[in-house]
Design an enzyme around this catalytic site. Sequence first.
Site, PDB file in Angstrom:
ATOM      1  N   ASN A  14      64.142  59.453  10.981  1.00 43.09           N
ATOM      2  CA  ASN A  14      65.194  58.973  11.881  1.00 43.09           C
ATOM      3  C   ASN A  14      64.578  57.798  12.649  1.00 43.09           C
ATOM      4  O   ASN A  14      63.863  57.997  13.631  1.00 43.09           O
ATOM      5  CB  ASN A  14      65.611  60.108  12.822  1.00 43.09           C
ATOM      6  CG  ASN A  14      66.690  59.685  13.805  1.00 43.09           C
ATOM      7  OD1 ASN A  14      67.059  58.512  13.872  1.00 43.09           O
ATOM      8  ND2 ASN A  14      67.177  60.633  14.579  1.00 43.09           N
ATOM      9  N   ARG A  80      68.160  58.996   8.182  1.00 44.81           N
ATOM     10  CA  ARG A  80      69.358  59.018   9.010  1.00 44.81           C
ATOM     11  C   ARG A  80      69.792  57.578   9.265  1.00 44.81           C
ATOM     12  O   ARG A  80      69.013  56.776   9.792  1.00 44.81           O
ATOM     13  CB  ARG A  80      69.087  59.710  10.338  1.00 44.81           C
ATOM     14  CG  ARG A  80      70.271  59.614  11.279  1.00 44.81           C
ATOM     15  CD  ARG A  80      69.998  60.368  12.567  1.00 44.81           C
ATOM     16  NE  ARG A  80      71.196  60.423  13.388  1.00 44.81           N
ATOM     17  CZ  ARG A  80      71.326  59.845  14.581  1.00 44.81           C
ATOM     18  NH1 ARG A  80      70.324  59.159  15.101  1.00 44.81           N
ATOM     19  NH2 ARG A  80      72.440  59.937  15.245  1.00 44.81           N
ATOM     20  N   HIS A 169      77.515  61.434  15.063  1.00 50.95           N
ATOM     21  CA  HIS A 169      77.029  62.829  15.099  1.00 50.95           C
ATOM     22  C   HIS A 169      77.602  63.627  13.926  1.00 50.95           C
ATOM     23  O   HIS A 169      77.640  64.864  13.967  1.00 50.95           O
ATOM     24  CB  HIS A 169      77.440  63.577  16.388  1.00 50.95           C
ATOM     25  CG  HIS A 169      76.785  63.104  17.637  1.00 50.95           C
ATOM     26  ND1 HIS A 169      77.398  63.232  18.873  1.00 50.95           N
ATOM     27  CD2 HIS A 169      75.591  62.526  17.863  1.00 50.95           C
ATOM     28  CE1 HIS A 169      76.599  62.743  19.807  1.00 50.95           C
ATOM     29  NE2 HIS A 169      75.496  62.305  19.213  1.00 50.95           N
ATOM     30  N   ARG A 230      76.252  57.300  28.913  1.00 51.83           N
ATOM     31  CA  ARG A 230      77.432  56.569  28.433  1.00 51.83           C
ATOM     32  C   ARG A 230      78.683  57.076  29.135  1.00 51.83           C
ATOM     33  O   ARG A 230      78.836  58.282  29.342  1.00 51.83           O
ATOM     34  CB  ARG A 230      77.590  56.756  26.921  1.00 51.83           C
ATOM     35  CG  ARG A 230      76.696  55.848  26.106  1.00 51.83           C
ATOM     36  CD  ARG A 230      76.759  56.185  24.620  1.00 51.83           C
ATOM     37  NE  ARG A 230      75.526  56.819  24.201  1.00 51.83           N
ATOM     38  CZ  ARG A 230      75.364  57.473  23.051  1.00 51.83           C
ATOM     39  NH1 ARG A 230      76.358  57.574  22.199  1.00 51.83           N
ATOM     40  NH2 ARG A 230      74.202  58.018  22.755  1.00 51.83           N
ATOM     41  N   GLU A 373      70.048  68.734  12.541  1.00 49.90           N
ATOM     42  CA  GLU A 373      70.400  67.546  11.764  1.00 49.90           C
ATOM     43  C   GLU A 373      69.367  67.246  10.685  1.00 49.90           C
ATOM     44  O   GLU A 373      69.713  66.787   9.599  1.00 49.90           O
ATOM     45  CB  GLU A 373      70.554  66.341  12.710  1.00 49.90           C
ATOM     46  CG  GLU A 373      71.746  66.523  13.645  1.00 49.90           C
ATOM     47  CD  GLU A 373      71.852  65.435  14.707  1.00 49.90           C
ATOM     48  OE1 GLU A 373      71.430  65.698  15.849  1.00 49.90           O
ATOM     49  OE2 GLU A 373      72.353  64.355  14.403  1.00 49.90           O
TER      50      GLU A 373
END
Length: 390
Positions: A14, A80, A169, A230, A373
């Site tokens: 990732n 990823r 996601h 965010r 993940e």
Amino acid sequence: MTGSSPQAPVLVLNAGSSSLKYQVVVPESAEVLAGGTVERIGEDGSGVADHAAAVRTVTDQLDAAGVDLARTGLRAVGHRVVHGGPDFSDPVLLDDAVVADIRDLVPLAPLHNPGALAGIEAARDAFADVAQVAVFDTAFFASLPAAAATYAIPKEVSEEHRLRRYGFHGTSHRYVSRAVADLVGRPLESFTQVVLHLGNGCSASAVDGGVAVDTSMGLTPLQGLVMGTRSGDVDPAVFTFLHQQAGMSVADIDTMLNKRSGLKGLAGANDFREVLARADDGDADARLALDVYVHRLRHYVGAYTAVLGGLDVLTFTAGVGENSPVLRAAVVANLGRLGIAVDPARNEARSREARVISPDGSPVTVTVVPTNEELEIARQAAALLERHGG
Ligand code: AMP
């Protein structure tokens, strides 16, 4: 490295612009042989000049950890990739043409895809004999119906610039929605679910029969729920207002909404635990931040219950969702008329396992399912290779 042994691990990478997270995991058993993060790539004095050096650091760390890839074989490197754009709805074997396609998507994800590309190029050099697979964070949401994916702006503008709701996601929402079917013992095709992925980034998805039909993130991961830094949903006119009336530049507004908003903007801390602790100490800003965070979540749970025409399972995952009984209780408070409730003792019991926290016989089953993940990327990479004949 032949990669032919069925129990050979997958190296999951990732890559961000300045960090490289990795895990070596066996898809079948979920056994993690090693993992870690190389940070401060390209920063002065870090000793890690670029992503190629970061991949060398990974192989050094694997050697030091006694993980002998030459012996176990390495089945694949799974990358990823945040943005798959309109065309990548499934994992894909990386070759020069696919790398060029991912580069073509950089305008849609300028903060994310360049890091992934640097990681892909470094890994293709370092593991030249090993299959490399890209797994896209948007892919699970390629199934969104046009009604959910389309922004109500002029069609020609959307088409020219590829503007739509992509969702992010997706690897987590896919993994968790399938784990829910195992947990509740029902065929995935037979029920509706809402998954709340609440970590530093937060997103909600509506899943009907295993297929994603709505999600809270949009063209970018800025839309939707309140997150660590965010804003999530704001009136888009906030942009114009701050630019025209407050004299902020577009870049400053973008940074503000992505990096200085959310819990951080409201309470001064992006870490959920810290906001909880401050609220407990009577800090009014922290209390309001939690109230806004919870209000937005309830808004989406209600909206997606309607989108799905009724809800069977509601699931909490990621750092906040897996670990905060207070948050879970607040989200479902007074939703009894929608059939949604948690059993207080089940909600508060600490566990690392997937579990049901609603009372027996509840119309909506509420669950907590730890996301994974890396394992999902490893499994998708392995499944793709199997389809291609090993
Ligand atoms: P993630 O991005 O999935 O690692 O989630 C990170 C977020 O989870 C941070 O905001 C943490 O404060 C939050 N978190 C982790 N553990 C807990 C906990 N025990 N209670 C509440 N929030 C937690």
